[in-house]
Design a protein around this motif. Structure first.
Motif, PDB file in Angstrom:
ATOM      1  N   GLN A   1       0.827  -1.209   0.000  1.00 31.22           N
ATOM      2  CA  GLN A   1       0.000   0.000   0.000  1.00 31.22           C
ATOM      3  C   GLN A   1       0.861   1.258   0.000  1.00 31.22           C
ATOM      4  N   LEU A   2       1.933   1.252   0.781  1.00 32.31           N
ATOM      5  CA  LEU A   2       2.826   2.409   0.794  1.00 32.31           C
ATOM      6  C   LEU A   2       3.506   2.592  -0.564  1.00 32.31           C
ATOM      7  N   GLY A   3       3.864   1.479  -1.207  1.00 35.62           N
ATOM      8  CA  GLY A   3       4.490   1.588  -2.526  1.00 35.62           C
ATOM      9  C   GLY A   3       3.554   2.209  -3.557  1.00 35.62           C
ATOM     10  N   PHE A   4       2.300   1.793  -3.589  1.00 32.12           N
ATOM     11  CA  PHE A   4       1.344   2.387  -4.526  1.00 32.12           C
ATOM     12  C   PHE A   4       1.055   3.844  -4.187  1.00 32.12           C
ATOM     13  N   PHE A   5       1.076   4.178  -2.898  1.00 31.72           N
ATOM     14  CA  PHE A   5       0.799   5.563  -2.525  1.00 31.72           C
ATOM     15  C   PHE A   5       1.906   6.499  -3.010  1.00 31.72           C
ATOM     16  N   PHE A   6       3.170   6.124  -2.775  1.00 27.99           N
ATOM     17  CA  PHE A   6       4.269   6.994  -3.210  1.00 27.99           C
ATOM     18  C   PHE A   6       4.460   6.954  -4.724  1.00 27.99           C
ATOM     19  N   HIS A   7       3.984   5.902  -5.373  1.00 26.75           N
ATOM     20  CA  HIS A   7       4.091   5.840  -6.826  1.00 26.75           C
ATOM     21  C   HIS A   7       3.080   6.775  -7.502  1.00 26.75           C
ATOM     22  N   SER A   8       1.916   6.908  -6.923  1.00 26.34           N
ATOM     23  CA  SER A   8       0.885   7.784  -7.511  1.00 26.34           C
ATOM     24  C   SER A   8       0.244   8.608  -6.393  1.00 26.34           C
ATOM     25  N   LYS A   9       0.848   9.750  -6.098  1.00 27.15           N
ATOM     26  CA  LYS A   9       0.320  10.620  -5.054  1.00 27.15           C
ATOM     27  C   LYS A   9      -0.863  11.452  -5.528  1.00 27.15           C
ATOM     28  N   HIS A  10      -1.051  11.522  -6.826  1.00 27.30           N
ATOM     29  CA  HIS A  10      -2.149  12.321  -7.383  1.00 27.30           C
ATOM     30  C   HIS A  10      -3.188  11.393  -8.010  1.00 27.30           C
ATOM     31  N   LEU A  11      -4.416  11.818  -7.915  1.00 26.74           N
ATOM     32  CA  LEU A  11      -5.510  11.048  -8.496  1.00 26.74           C
ATOM     33  C   LEU A  11      -5.594  11.304 -10.007  1.00 26.74           C
ATOM     34  N   GLY A  12      -6.120  10.356 -10.711  1.00 28.65           N
ATOM     35  CA  GLY A  12      -6.282  10.487 -12.159  1.00 28.65           C
ATOM     36  C   GLY A  12      -5.993   9.170 -12.847  1.00 28.65           C
ATOM     37  N   CYS A  13      -7.028   8.517 -13.321  1.00 29.72           N
ATOM     38  CA  CYS A  13      -6.838   7.214 -13.963  1.00 29.72           C
ATOM     39  C   CYS A  13      -6.516   7.331 -15.450  1.00 29.72           C
TER      40      CYS A  13
ATOM     41  N   GLU B   1      -5.420  15.434 -20.437  1.00 25.55           N
ATOM     42  CA  GLU B   1      -4.684  16.204 -19.432  1.00 25.55           C
ATOM     43  C   GLU B   1      -5.604  16.519 -18.263  1.00 25.55           C
ATOM     44  N   PHE B   2      -4.981  16.640 -17.072  1.00 25.24           N
ATOM     45  CA  PHE B   2      -5.733  17.021 -15.883  1.00 25.24           C
ATOM     46  C   PHE B   2      -4.820  17.860 -15.005  1.00 25.24           C
ATOM     47  N   ASP B   3      -5.413  18.599 -14.109  1.00 26.25           N
ATOM     48  CA  ASP B   3      -4.688  19.533 -13.250  1.00 26.25           C
ATOM     49  C   ASP B   3      -4.181  18.796 -12.009  1.00 26.25           C
ATOM     50  N   GLU B   4      -2.864  18.622 -11.935  1.00 16.81           N
ATOM     51  CA  GLU B   4      -2.266  17.947 -10.779  1.00 16.81           C
ATOM     52  C   GLU B   4      -2.044  18.882  -9.593  1.00 16.81           C
ATOM     53  N   THR B   5      -2.186  20.170  -9.778  1.00 17.10           N
ATOM     54  CA  THR B   5      -1.951  21.118  -8.677  1.00 17.10           C
ATOM     55  C   THR B   5      -3.185  21.321  -7.806  1.00 17.10           C
ATOM     56  N   SER B   6      -4.332  20.848  -8.225  1.00 16.16           N
ATOM     57  CA  SER B   6      -5.557  21.049  -7.432  1.00 16.16           C
ATOM     58  C   SER B   6      -5.553  20.128  -6.219  1.00 16.16           C
ATOM     59  N   GLU B   7      -6.263  20.585  -5.144  1.00 16.66           N
ATOM     60  CA  GLU B   7      -6.320  19.811  -3.917  1.00 16.66           C
ATOM     61  C   GLU B   7      -7.110  18.520  -4.106  1.00 16.66           C
ATOM     62  N   LYS B   8      -8.087  18.535  -5.000  1.00 16.37           N
ATOM     63  CA  LYS B   8      -8.892  17.348  -5.208  1.00 16.37           C
ATOM     64  C   LYS B   8      -8.098  16.229  -5.855  1.00 16.37           C
ATOM     65  N   ALA B   9      -7.006  16.582  -6.565  1.00 15.68           N
ATOM     66  CA  ALA B   9      -6.243  15.558  -7.276  1.00 15.68           C
ATOM     67  C   ALA B   9      -5.223  14.857  -6.393  1.00 15.68           C
ATOM     68  N   LYS B  10      -5.052  15.301  -5.119  1.00 11.77           N
ATOM     69  CA  LYS B  10      -4.070  14.692  -4.237  1.00 11.77           C
ATOM     70  C   LYS B  10      -4.677  13.487  -3.512  1.00 11.77           C
ATOM     71  N   ARG B  11      -3.874  12.421  -3.450  1.00  7.10           N
ATOM     72  CA  ARG B  11      -4.315  11.211  -2.777  1.00  7.10           C
ATOM     73  C   ARG B  11      -4.026  11.323  -1.277  1.00  7.10           C
ATOM     74  N   GLN B  12      -4.946  10.858  -0.461  1.00  8.44           N
ATOM     75  CA  GLN B  12      -4.779  10.904   0.989  1.00  8.44           C
ATOM     76  C   GLN B  12      -3.870   9.777   1.466  1.00  8.44           C
ATOM     77  N   PHE B  13      -3.108  10.089   2.520  1.00  7.36           N
ATOM     78  CA  PHE B  13      -2.221   9.066   3.087  1.00  7.36           C
ATOM     79  C   PHE B  13      -3.074   7.977   3.754  1.00  7.36           C
ATOM     80  N   PRO B  14      -2.738   6.714   3.562  1.00  7.12           N
ATOM     81  CA  PRO B  14      -3.567   5.633   4.133  1.00  7.12           C
ATOM     82  C   PRO B  14      -3.521   5.636   5.661  1.00  7.12           C
ATOM     83  N   VAL B  15      -4.690   5.826   6.259  1.00  5.90           N
ATOM     84  CA  VAL B  15      -4.784   5.883   7.723  1.00  5.90           C
ATOM     85  C   VAL B  15      -4.538   4.516   8.347  1.00  5.90           C
ATOM     86  N   VAL B  16      -4.877   3.461   7.629  1.00  7.21           N
ATOM     87  CA  VAL B  16      -4.752   2.129   8.194  1.00  7.21           C
ATOM     88  C   VAL B  16      -3.295   1.764   8.447  1.00  7.21           C
ATOM     89  N   VAL B  17      -2.368   2.389   7.720  1.00  5.49           N
ATOM     90  CA  VAL B  17      -0.945   2.124   7.978  1.00  5.49           C
ATOM     91  C   VAL B  17      -0.566   2.631   9.365  1.00  5.49           C
TER      92      VAL B  17
END
Length: 286
Positions: A196-208, A216-232
């Protein structure tokens, strides 16, 4: 001598009521010892007598059973009480961790919603862009391709949900009886954390659809950032908590075992000493 007697007679009548002794003249005979009334002397009370008696009483009232065997028995009883209290504390701690695991599971399910909605929105925008272009060479995203993109986008969050379910199941089993960290549920959840940590650091921004046919999509927006996994974070808390509980119980058991072994050795020595004393008494009688 007659003149001295005449002088003593008037002095006798004057001094007799004021003195405890009687002067007898030559003409008088001394009374018998039975008729003499001797004033009894008041018994003298020695200083510190009551203090001495109380000191003797306190010494007698003190517990005589201060032998090493009895001291070890008291220490063993205290250690048993401490172990039971520690076990009760750990049980309450595991119950609290189980309640927190339910909350963490809900948070992971909520975190799964964000990348899913983001990916679906990107797919709709991409299909709308293709339909607006005339003579476009691209194909719209449909069917199995949508499922593949959604799975790839939400893979990190899916691992978090699975990890949270495994930890909840592990803590639910610990409510009935304490489980060790070598249980299969904890081992599998621990194996999923690095992935899970590997996938998180590999893709910190959302966008499939990143780089998909020039989309193209805006990577600077707050909505495009992935949240850190709380379960870790929660997995780390559970790990340290169980390690601390295990070390505490092992310490209690070790101290109790030492006290039990020492008590057994002292009782064995006392039995040997009593046997030797009995043999000496028998030899003297013979």
């Amino acid at each position: 001598i007659a003149s001295l007697v005449d002088l003593v007679d008037p002095l006798q009548h004057y001094l007799l009521p004021r003195c405890n002794f009687v002067v007898f003249t030559a003409h008088q005979t001394p009374p018998r010892a039975e008729t003499l009334q001797i004033m009894p002397e008041e018994p003298r009370q020695r200083r510190g007598k009551k203090d001495g008696e109380s000191a003797v009483k306190t010494k007698e009232e003190l517990p005589i059973n201060r032998t090493p065997v009895n001291q070890l028995r008291h220490a063993q009883a205290r250690l048993v009480v401490a172990r039971d209290r520690t076990a009760d504390l750990h049980t309450a701690w595991r119950n609290q961790l189980f309640r927190l695991s339910l909350l963490v599971t809900l948070i992971c399910l909520h975190a799964l919603q964000s990348p899913t909605s983001s990916c679906i929105s990107d797919i709709k925008d991409f299909n709308a862009m293709l339909s607006s272009e005339e003579g476009g060479s691209g194909k719209p995203i449909r069917g199995f391709e949508v499922i593949r993109l959604l799975f790839g986008e939400t893979f990190c969050e899916l691992l978090g949900v699975i990890t949270a379910f495994l930890l909840t199941y592990f803590l639910a089993l610990c409510r009935g009886a304490p489980q060790s960290l070598d249980h299969w549920t904890y081992i599998v959840s621990s194996a999923l954390v690095p992935m899970q940590l590997g996938f998180f650091f590999h893709s910190k921004h959302l966008g499939c659809l990143r780089g998909y046919n020039g989309f193209e999509f805006d990577e600077t927006s707050e909505k495009a950032k992935r949240q850190f996994p709380v379960v870790v974070i929660y997995h780390t808390i559970v790990t340290f908590a169980f390690w601390f509980m295990k070390s505490g119980m092992e310490t209690c058991e070790e101290h109790l075992k030492m006290a039990t072994d020492s008590l057994r050795d002292c009782e064995r020595m006392d039995k040997k000493i009593e046997q030797k004393k009995g043999m000496r008494v028998k030899s003297r009688k013979k």
